[in-house]
Design a protein around this motif. Structure first.
Motif, PDB file in Angstrom:
ATOM      1  N   MET A 149       0.816  -1.200   0.000  1.00 22.44           N
ATOM      2  CA  MET A 149       0.000   0.000   0.000  1.00 22.44           C
ATOM      3  C   MET A 149       0.858   1.261   0.000  1.00 22.44           C
ATOM      4  O   MET A 149       0.482   2.279  -0.585  1.00 22.44           O
ATOM      5  N   ALA A 150       2.028   1.189   0.629  1.00 22.42           N
ATOM      6  CA  ALA A 150       2.934   2.332   0.611  1.00 22.42           C
ATOM      7  C   ALA A 150       3.436   2.607  -0.803  1.00 22.42           C
ATOM      8  O   ALA A 150       3.561   3.758  -1.230  1.00 22.42           O
ATOM      9  N   LYS A 151       3.702   1.547  -1.553  1.00 19.03           N
ATOM     10  CA  LYS A 151       4.128   1.728  -2.943  1.00 19.03           C
ATOM     11  C   LYS A 151       2.989   2.322  -3.769  1.00 19.03           C
ATOM     12  O   LYS A 151       3.215   3.168  -4.646  1.00 19.03           O
ATOM     13  N   ALA A 152       1.763   1.900  -3.478  1.00 19.13           N
ATOM     14  CA  ALA A 152       0.616   2.454  -4.196  1.00 19.13           C
ATOM     15  C   ALA A 152       0.473   3.944  -3.921  1.00 19.13           C
ATOM     16  O   ALA A 152       0.072   4.715  -4.800  1.00 19.13           O
ATOM     17  N   ASP A 153       0.810   4.381  -2.699  1.00 22.57           N
ATOM     18  CA  ASP A 153       0.797   5.808  -2.376  1.00 22.57           C
ATOM     19  C   ASP A 153       1.728   6.576  -3.295  1.00 22.57           C
ATOM     20  O   ASP A 153       1.383   7.627  -3.833  1.00 22.57           O
ATOM     21  N   LEU A 154       2.936   6.042  -3.450  1.00 19.67           N
ATOM     22  CA  LEU A 154       3.918   6.697  -4.312  1.00 19.67           C
ATOM     23  C   LEU A 154       3.407   6.797  -5.748  1.00 19.67           C
ATOM     24  O   LEU A 154       3.583   7.825  -6.407  1.00 19.67           O
ATOM     25  N   GLU A 155       2.780   5.732  -6.212  1.00 17.18           N
ATOM     26  CA  GLU A 155       2.259   5.740  -7.577  1.00 17.18           C
ATOM     27  C   GLU A 155       1.194   6.807  -7.767  1.00 17.18           C
ATOM     28  O   GLU A 155       1.076   7.395  -8.845  1.00 17.18           O
ATOM     29  N   THR A 156       0.429   7.078  -6.711  1.00 22.09           N
ATOM     30  CA  THR A 156      -0.615   8.099  -6.795  1.00 22.09           C
ATOM     31  C   THR A 156      -0.024   9.503  -6.711  1.00 22.09           C
ATOM     32  O   THR A 156      -0.319  10.376  -7.534  1.00 22.09           O
ATOM     33  N   ILE A 157       0.818   9.737  -5.722  1.00 26.07           N
ATOM     34  CA  ILE A 157       1.360  11.074  -5.464  1.00 26.07           C
ATOM     35  C   ILE A 157       2.289  11.537  -6.584  1.00 26.07           C
ATOM     36  O   ILE A 157       2.300  12.717  -6.960  1.00 26.07           O
ATOM     37  N   PHE A 158       3.058  10.599  -7.134  1.00 22.98           N
ATOM     38  CA  PHE A 158       4.013  10.973  -8.179  1.00 22.98           C
ATOM     39  C   PHE A 158       3.588  10.427  -9.548  1.00 22.98           C
ATOM     40  O   PHE A 158       4.432  10.198 -10.421  1.00 22.98           O
ATOM     41  N   ALA A 159       2.284  10.275  -9.712  1.00 21.98           N
ATOM     42  CA  ALA A 159       1.743   9.802 -10.991  1.00 21.98           C
ATOM     43  C   ALA A 159       2.130  10.693 -12.172  1.00 21.98           C
ATOM     44  O   ALA A 159       2.429  10.179 -13.264  1.00 21.98           O
ATOM     45  N   PRO A 160       2.134  12.043 -12.028  1.00 23.76           N
ATOM     46  CA  PRO A 160       2.494  12.884 -13.179  1.00 23.76           C
ATOM     47  C   PRO A 160       3.876  12.561 -13.745  1.00 23.76           C
ATOM     48  O   PRO A 160       4.089  12.631 -14.969  1.00 23.76           O
ATOM     49  N   GLU A 161       4.808  12.221 -12.879  1.00 22.38           N
ATOM     50  CA  GLU A 161       6.165  11.900 -13.338  1.00 22.38           C
ATOM     51  C   GLU A 161       6.245  10.459 -13.840  1.00 22.38           C
ATOM     52  O   GLU A 161       6.838  10.186 -14.896  1.00 22.38           O
ATOM     53  N   LEU A 212      14.610  11.791  -8.540  1.00 24.98           N
ATOM     54  CA  LEU A 212      13.699  12.374  -9.523  1.00 24.98           C
ATOM     55  C   LEU A 212      14.462  13.170 -10.580  1.00 24.98           C
ATOM     56  O   LEU A 212      14.130  13.126 -11.777  1.00 24.98           O
ATOM     57  N   ALA A 213      15.503  13.877 -10.137  1.00 25.98           N
ATOM     58  CA  ALA A 213      16.307  14.654 -11.087  1.00 25.98           C
ATOM     59  C   ALA A 213      17.030  13.747 -12.068  1.00 25.98           C
ATOM     60  O   ALA A 213      17.117  14.029 -13.259  1.00 25.98           O
ATOM     61  N   GLU A 214      17.523  12.624 -11.555  1.00 30.81           N
ATOM     62  CA  GLU A 214      18.227  11.671 -12.422  1.00 30.81           C
ATOM     63  C   GLU A 214      17.275  11.096 -13.484  1.00 30.81           C
ATOM     64  O   GLU A 214      17.696  10.788 -14.599  1.00 30.81           O
ATOM     65  N   ALA A 215      16.006  11.005 -13.116  1.00 27.37           N
ATOM     66  CA  ALA A 215      14.996  10.498 -14.065  1.00 27.37           C
ATOM     67  C   ALA A 215      14.489  11.594 -14.996  1.00 27.37           C
ATOM     68  O   ALA A 215      13.652  11.343 -15.864  1.00 27.37           O
ATOM     69  N   GLY A 216      14.973  12.839 -14.786  1.00 27.79           N
ATOM     70  CA  GLY A 216      14.611  13.936 -15.679  1.00 27.79           C
ATOM     71  C   GLY A 216      13.555  14.887 -15.149  1.00 27.79           C
ATOM     72  O   GLY A 216      13.027  15.708 -15.911  1.00 27.79           O
ATOM     73  N   PHE A 217      13.289  14.817 -13.829  1.00 31.15           N
ATOM     74  CA  PHE A 217      12.245  15.681 -13.247  1.00 31.15           C
ATOM     75  C   PHE A 217      12.852  16.586 -12.197  1.00 31.15           C
ATOM     76  O   PHE A 217      13.525  16.124 -11.264  1.00 31.15           O
ATOM     77  N   ARG A 218      12.613  17.888 -12.332  1.00 31.38           N
ATOM     78  CA  ARG A 218      13.164  18.862 -11.391  1.00 31.38           C
ATOM     79  C   ARG A 218      12.066  19.811 -10.923  1.00 31.38           C
ATOM     80  O   ARG A 218      11.102  20.013 -11.608  1.00 31.38           O
TER      81      ARG A 218
END
Length: 218
Positions: A149-161, A212-218
């Motif tokens: 469920m914690a991983k699902a949280d991340l998928e929701t919160i950082f879905a735009p990236e 996130l920066a390494e993945a191209g998001f700043r």
């Protein structure tokens, strides 16, 4: 064990969960108060560093007889599972929804701040659960469920990236963010690196920004 924003069905447990409302019957109400006191005593001893308190210690702290402890709980595992359920209730009360439509910097700040507070709050109980987990199928199940469920949280919160990435790159970023935001990572920062809570939170946030920066998001 980590944090969650998504509701989930609670697994069946040994004994009845501690209710927040007292029954009208006086005897039943006294029994419920005793049960609450025992669970609170177990959690308090964990918070003081006693991760394997004996039943007599729990009874003394709760202000009840040893017989009452075993009347309320079939065994030590049942008591630990109930304490774990109480931890889940507290965890959910600490969670605040994070809008994925906000700018990335705001989401990172909110997420890491909230996660740090929860991980620190839950540390005593999760240290105890780590000791007993290998011997309890239910505690192990709770841990797996909470991690998912914690991983699902991340998928929701950082879905735009995450939605901008495909396949392996998306999974790698998600796994990396998950790895540094679970309790075992926090425990390493606090115990092995001897960081105080503020320092650990700063490192968690900096690691998120870097990934996130390494993945191209700043």
């Amino acid at each position: 064990m980590t944090t969650v924003q998504h509701a989930a069905k609670q697994p069946e447990s040994h004994g009845q969960p501690v209710s927040d409302s007292e029954p009208a019957d006086g005897r039943a109400a006294r029994s419920l108060r005793s049960r609450r006191a025992i669970v609170d005593a177990m959690r308090a001893l964990h918070a003081e560093g006693d991760l394997r308190p004996t039943a007599p210690r729990v009874a003394e702290r709760a202000g009840v007889s040893l017989r009452t402890v075993w009347q309320q709980f079939a065994d030590k595992e049942a008591l630990l599972v109930e304490a774990n359920r109480r931890d889940d209730e507290i965890l959910r009360s600490l969670m605040k929804q994070i809008d994925p439509g906000q700018p990335l910097a705001a989401r990172v700040r909110q997420f890491t701040g909230q996660r740090a507070r929860i991980l620190e709050q839950m540390t005593p109980s999760w240290r105890a659960a780590r000791i007993y987990g290998p011997f309890s199928a239910e505690l192990t199940h709770n841990k797996v469920r909470t991690l998912a469920m914690a991983k699902a949280d991340l998928e929701t919160i950082f879905a735009p990236e995450l939605t901008e990435l495909a396949g392996k790159k998306r999974q790698q970023l998600l796994d990396s963010l998950h790895a540094v935001s679970i309790w075992s990572f926090w425990e390493s920062l606090r115990t092995e690196l001897s960081l105080d809570p503020g320092q650990a939170e700063e490192l968690l946030r900096a690691t998120f920004v870097a990934l996130l920066a390494e993945a191209g998001f700043r």
